[in-house]
Design an enzyme around this catalytic site. Sequence first.
Site, short mmCIF file in Angstrom:
data_model
loop_
_atom_site.label_atom_id
_atom_site.label_comp_id
_atom_site.label_asym_id
_atom_site.label_seq_id
_atom_site.Cartn_x
_atom_site.Cartn_y
_atom_site.Cartn_z
N GLU A 93 -9.19 -5.80 3.18
CA GLU A 93 -10.24 -5.09 2.46
C GLU A 93 -10.02 -5.15 0.96
O GLU A 93 -8.88 -5.22 0.49
CB GLU A 93 -10.28 -3.62 2.92
CG GLU A 93 -10.72 -3.52 4.36
CD GLU A 93 -10.69 -2.11 4.93
OE1 GLU A 93 -11.42 -1.87 5.89
OE2 GLU A 93 -9.93 -1.26 4.43
N CYS A 106 -10.33 -3.91 -6.77
CA CYS A 106 -9.05 -3.51 -6.18
C CYS A 106 -8.79 -4.48 -5.04
O CYS A 106 -9.57 -4.57 -4.09
CB CYS A 106 -9.20 -2.08 -5.68
SG CYS A 106 -7.78 -1.50 -4.76
N CYS A 113 0.96 -3.40 5.79
CA CYS A 113 2.06 -3.18 4.85
C CYS A 113 3.34 -2.94 5.62
O CYS A 113 3.33 -2.26 6.64
CB CYS A 113 1.74 -1.96 3.96
SG CYS A 113 2.95 -1.73 2.63
N CYS A 117 4.76 4.47 4.00
CA CYS A 117 4.69 5.73 3.27
C CYS A 117 3.89 6.71 4.13
O CYS A 117 2.87 6.31 4.72
CB CYS A 117 4.02 5.53 1.91
SG CYS A 117 4.86 4.25 0.96
N CYS A 120 -0.16 7.22 3.67
CA CYS A 120 -1.04 6.08 3.40
C CYS A 120 -1.56 5.45 4.69
O CYS A 120 -0.78 5.10 5.57
CB CYS A 120 -0.29 5.04 2.58
SG CYS A 120 -1.21 3.53 2.30
N CYS A 338 -8.25 5.25 -2.52
CA CYS A 338 -6.82 4.92 -2.42
C CYS A 338 -6.25 5.37 -1.09
O CYS A 338 -6.46 6.51 -0.68
CB CYS A 338 -6.02 5.68 -3.48
SG CYS A 338 -6.39 5.25 -5.14
N1 SAH Z 1 1.81 -0.80 -2.15
C1 SAH Z 1 1.46 -0.61 -3.51
C2 SAH Z 1 0.03 -1.00 -3.77
C3 SAH Z 1 -0.99 -0.20 -2.98
S1 SAH Z 1 -1.71 0.80 -4.13
C4 SAH Z 1 1.74 0.80 -3.93
O1 SAH Z 1 2.01 1.62 -3.06
O2 SAH Z 1 1.73 1.06 -5.13
C5 SAH Z 1 -2.43 2.05 -3.27
C6 SAH Z 1 -2.31 3.32 -4.10
O3 SAH Z 1 -2.94 4.37 -3.37
C7 SAH Z 1 -0.87 3.71 -4.30
O4 SAH Z 1 -0.68 4.37 -5.51
C8 SAH Z 1 -0.70 4.65 -3.15
O5 SAH Z 1 0.41 5.45 -3.30
C9 SAH Z 1 -1.99 5.40 -3.18
N2 SAH Z 1 -2.30 6.08 -1.92
C10 SAH Z 1 -1.85 5.77 -0.69
N3 SAH Z 1 -2.34 6.65 0.20
C11 SAH Z 1 -3.12 7.52 -0.47
C12 SAH Z 1 -3.92 8.64 -0.08
N4 SAH Z 1 -4.01 9.00 1.18
N5 SAH Z 1 -4.58 9.31 -1.05
C13 SAH Z 1 -4.51 8.91 -2.34
N6 SAH Z 1 -3.79 7.86 -2.75
C14 SAH Z 1 -3.09 7.16 -1.84
FE1 SF4 Z 2 2.33 0.23 1.57
FE2 SF4 Z 2 0.61 2.26 1.35
FE3 SF4 Z 2 3.19 2.64 0.77
FE4 SF4 Z 2 1.67 1.16 -0.87
S1 SF4 Z 2 1.42 3.34 -0.44
S2 SF4 Z 2 3.72 0.68 -0.13
S3 SF4 Z 2 0.30 0.18 0.62
S4 SF4 Z 2 2.35 2.10 2.79
#
Ligand code: SAH
Ligand code: SF4
Length: 346
Positions: A93, A106, A113, A117, A120, A338
């Site tokens: 996406e 984006c 991934c 985390c 996410c 995000c």
């Molecule tokens: N893996 C990289 C790039 C993905 S960026 C990273 O983690 O930085 C995606 C962004 O959205 C990151 O800043 C991540 O922490 C944030 N994100 C992930 N889950 C989210 C959520 N449920 N609500 C808001 N932001 C979120």
């Molecule tokens: Fe992967 Fe989501 Fe963590 Fe970014 S925030 S490293 S996309 S699991």
Amino acid sequence: MNLKPDIRKFSSEEMIAEFEKLSEPKFRAKQVHEWLWKKSARNFEEMTNLSKDLRTKLSEQFSFYSVTENIVQKSSDGTVKLGMKLHDDRLVEGVMIPDDERNTACVSSQVGCTLSCTFCATGFLKRERNLEAGEIYDQVVLLNKHAIEHSGKQLTNIVYMGMGEPLLNYDNVMQSIRYITSPDGLNMAQKRITVSTSGIVRGIKRLADEGMKFNLALSLHAPTNEKRNKIMDINQSNPLEEVMDALNYFYEKTGNKITFEYILFDKFNDSIEDADRLYYLTDQVPSFVNIIEFNNVTGVDLRKAKRENRDTFVEYLRNKEVNVAIRRSRGKDIDAACGQLANKND
Ligand code: SAH
Ligand code: SF4
């Protein structure tokens, strides 16, 4: 199995060598290279200044793995989410976010991934594979069409904040940045690009040494190792002190301020003590802070911070002269915000 080499894997020099093997002159290789990266061709048929015979020959010799648009969703706020299909039928996406004077794309760097985390949606998917440079480039091209359709204007910014961890697909991500910014490619300004990472120390140092001028964002989300370990497993092997050193190195090498992304979670990282700890970190490297609203993800028991706690938190930082912005969430109604990218519509 398709064993034809991917035409987009060759550098311009390699392309010349490949064409020599086919008894084709150097300038033909250059023309094809230009079609691929400057004119964003999606197949050999589009390369109209090549003879029909040559186009057929090329399609017999090489694969062309372009990404295709699968599902288009438009949010009430103008955000467009694209579900895109890869040549092996996998899905990724990308999102186009229009704003007053900007159109931001984006893009994803991996299918799924490897990191998980806890907050996410992408982290719940298993990582299936890295994206090729051409596949990242294609997302930009497809999202650019939507930017033009929406506002009559091209993309102005690109953020590597879609699915996946860009620094765990380092070479392809860097190669895509070169194609996007090179005068032989899309010729976008390096400073309009932001790579976001969960904090891969080695990767951050390598980025610093690239001699380029793009921006770096760190998904911080918690101001101490103890708290960060709870929500971001990657912090166990890449602790904050080492990440901070790497960020400083990036700043020294590029002169670009670091963006700290900080999702405010209710009763987890939203106290004044947390704000003070965050201040301490931001004081160590020239930086901005983006406060991100948590977007609900099914199955996650973290909640977004209360508005008054958010305001107190931000106020505390501003009083300390931290450069802090509250990022509005976009495209929530279509799960384009995000952390919500998870191929729900397949
Ligand atoms: N893996 C990289 C790039 C993905 S960026 C990273 O983690 O930085 C995606 C962004 O959205 C990151 O800043 C991540 O922490 C944030 N994100 C992930 N889950 C989210 C959520 N449920 N609500 C808001 N932001 C979120
Ligand atoms: Fe992967 Fe989501 Fe963590 Fe970014 S925030 S490293 S996309 S699991």
